[in-house]
Design a protein around this motif. Structure first.
Motif, mmCIF file in Angstrom:
data_model
loop_
_atom_site.group_PDB
_atom_site.id
_atom_site.type_symbol
_atom_site.label_atom_id
_atom_site.label_comp_id
_atom_site.label_asym_id
_atom_site.label_seq_id
_atom_site.Cartn_x
_atom_site.Cartn_y
_atom_site.Cartn_z
ATOM 1 N N SER A 136 0.699 -1.176 -0.136
ATOM 2 C CA SER A 136 0.072 0.045 -0.121
ATOM 3 C C SER A 136 1.040 1.339 -0.221
ATOM 4 C CB SER A 136 -1.181 -0.123 1.200
ATOM 5 O OG SER A 136 -1.256 1.148 1.653
ATOM 6 N N ASP A 137 0.326 2.470 -0.120
ATOM 7 C CA ASP A 137 0.985 3.505 -0.261
ATOM 8 C C ASP A 137 1.054 4.161 1.024
ATOM 9 O OD1 ASP A 137 -1.683 4.219 -0.973
ATOM 10 O OD2 ASP A 137 -1.058 5.789 -1.366
ATOM 11 N N HIS A 138 -0.057 3.712 2.215
ATOM 12 C CA HIS A 138 0.100 3.665 3.547
ATOM 13 C C HIS A 138 0.770 2.518 4.641
ATOM 14 C CE1 HIS A 138 -2.766 7.421 2.944
ATOM 15 N NE2 HIS A 138 -2.839 7.255 2.452
ATOM 16 N N LEU A 139 1.725 2.610 4.938
ATOM 17 C CA LEU A 139 1.739 1.734 6.365
ATOM 18 C C LEU A 139 0.764 1.352 7.353
ATOM 19 C CD1 LEU A 139 5.543 2.648 7.081
ATOM 20 C CD2 LEU A 139 5.594 1.211 5.787
ATOM 21 N N PRO A 140 0.934 0.104 7.527
ATOM 22 C CA PRO A 140 0.112 -0.684 8.521
ATOM 23 C C PRO A 140 0.308 0.260 9.359
ATOM 24 C CG PRO A 140 1.033 -2.005 7.303
ATOM 25 C CD PRO A 140 2.066 -0.826 6.900
ATOM 26 N N LEU A 141 -0.712 0.605 10.814
ATOM 27 C CA LEU A 141 0.211 0.937 12.061
ATOM 28 C C LEU A 141 -1.101 0.103 13.109
ATOM 29 C CD1 LEU A 141 0.496 3.650 13.487
ATOM 30 C CD2 LEU A 141 -1.587 4.565 13.589
ATOM 31 N N VAL A 142 -0.396 -0.251 13.729
ATOM 32 C CA VAL A 142 -0.756 -1.169 14.885
ATOM 33 C C VAL A 142 -1.188 -0.861 16.386
ATOM 34 C CG1 VAL A 142 -0.411 -3.576 15.442
ATOM 35 C CG2 VAL A 142 0.226 -3.276 13.593
ATOM 36 N N ALA A 143 -1.947 -1.615 16.786
ATOM 37 C CA ALA A 143 -2.084 -1.133 18.360
ATOM 38 C C ALA A 143 -2.104 -1.946 19.187
ATOM 39 C CB ALA A 143 -2.864 0.374 18.562
ATOM 40 N N ASP A 144 -1.270 -2.458 19.889
ATOM 41 C CA ASP A 144 -1.936 -3.373 21.677
ATOM 42 C C ASP A 144 -2.743 -3.070 21.833
ATOM 43 O OD1 ASP A 144 -0.356 -5.247 19.742
ATOM 44 O OD2 ASP A 144 1.629 -4.475 21.098
#
Length: 223
Positions: A212-220
């Motif tokens: 994707s042109d955006h990186l995945p953002l992840v939250a715990d």
């Protein structure tokens, strides 16, 4: 693009999701059957190949051979799903959000609203009105919330971000765009109560940088 290229791209995303181990995914610009991307539902394909048992999709654009919008995928039951398209008079390219309620794992008495949202890219004034509609809708539901999405805010002090911080509490902003060299925090995860976030990080890998042109953002998160 041709269907083979589309499927190859989706397979890369599905592998990324399987490796990430996440329980809930929010997607924006997620295609339903559209002439420009193979005429099949990309959310169903990703859910099946990314090992998610549940999915909810909101078609904010649906017509003239195009169907796309926001979506949620999860391995938790997505209850009472609702898709809302923002006032179409605000923007020539409709945007919106999907929201669904989950029973929080280990706490069957806690209902949490999960949201995938996409705000307008061209107008700060439109984004302000869309953010206000999002906040009003979630306020009426009255649950703890997790909002994930592309806010398209290039200015860190923009009013929609301030409104969300006031309503939900402030969280760190991490640059997600462009994926090959992230400089701008266009994507956010907002959680209320904010102390529920144990860790916020980017899923940065070679696959992520090209999927994707955006990186995945992840939250715990622990509620």
């Amino acid at each position: 693009q041709d269907t083979d290229t589309t499927v190859a791209n989706l397979d890369s995303i599905a592998r990324l999701l399987r490796c990430s181990g996440v329980d809930i995914v929010a997607l924006q610009e997620a295609d339903g059957p559209s002439f420009w991307s193979g005429n099949f539902n990309h959310v169903d394909y990703l859910a099946n190949n990314g090992a998610f048992s549940q999915s909810v999709q909101g078609m904010h654009v649906d017509g003239l051979g195009l169907a796309y919008g926001t979506a949620l995928m999860a391995n938790l039951a997505l209850n009472n799903p609702k898709a809302i398209t923002f006032d179409p008079s605000l923007s020539p390219v409709p945007k919106g959000f999907v929201v669904s309620t989950v029973k929080w794992p280990g706490h069957a008495d806690i209902d949490v609203d999960i949201v995938s949202v996409h705000l307008d890219f061209a107008s700060a004034a439109v984004r302000r009105q869309q953010a206000a509609e999002l906040i009003e809708t979630l306020g009426r539901r009255g649950h703890p919330v997790i909002i994930m999405g592309d806010f398209n805010e290039w200015y860190i002090g923009a009013r929609p971000l301030r409104w969300l911080a006031r309503r939900l509490g402030a969280l760190p902003a991490l640059p997600t765009f462009p994926s090959h060299r992230p400089l701008l925090a266009l994507d956010r995860i907002w959680v209320h109560p904010p102390e529920s976030v144990l860790r916020l990080h980017l899923h940065f890998s070679r696959t992520a940088a090209v999927a994707s042109d955006h990186l995945p953002l992840v939250a715990d998160i622990r509620i």
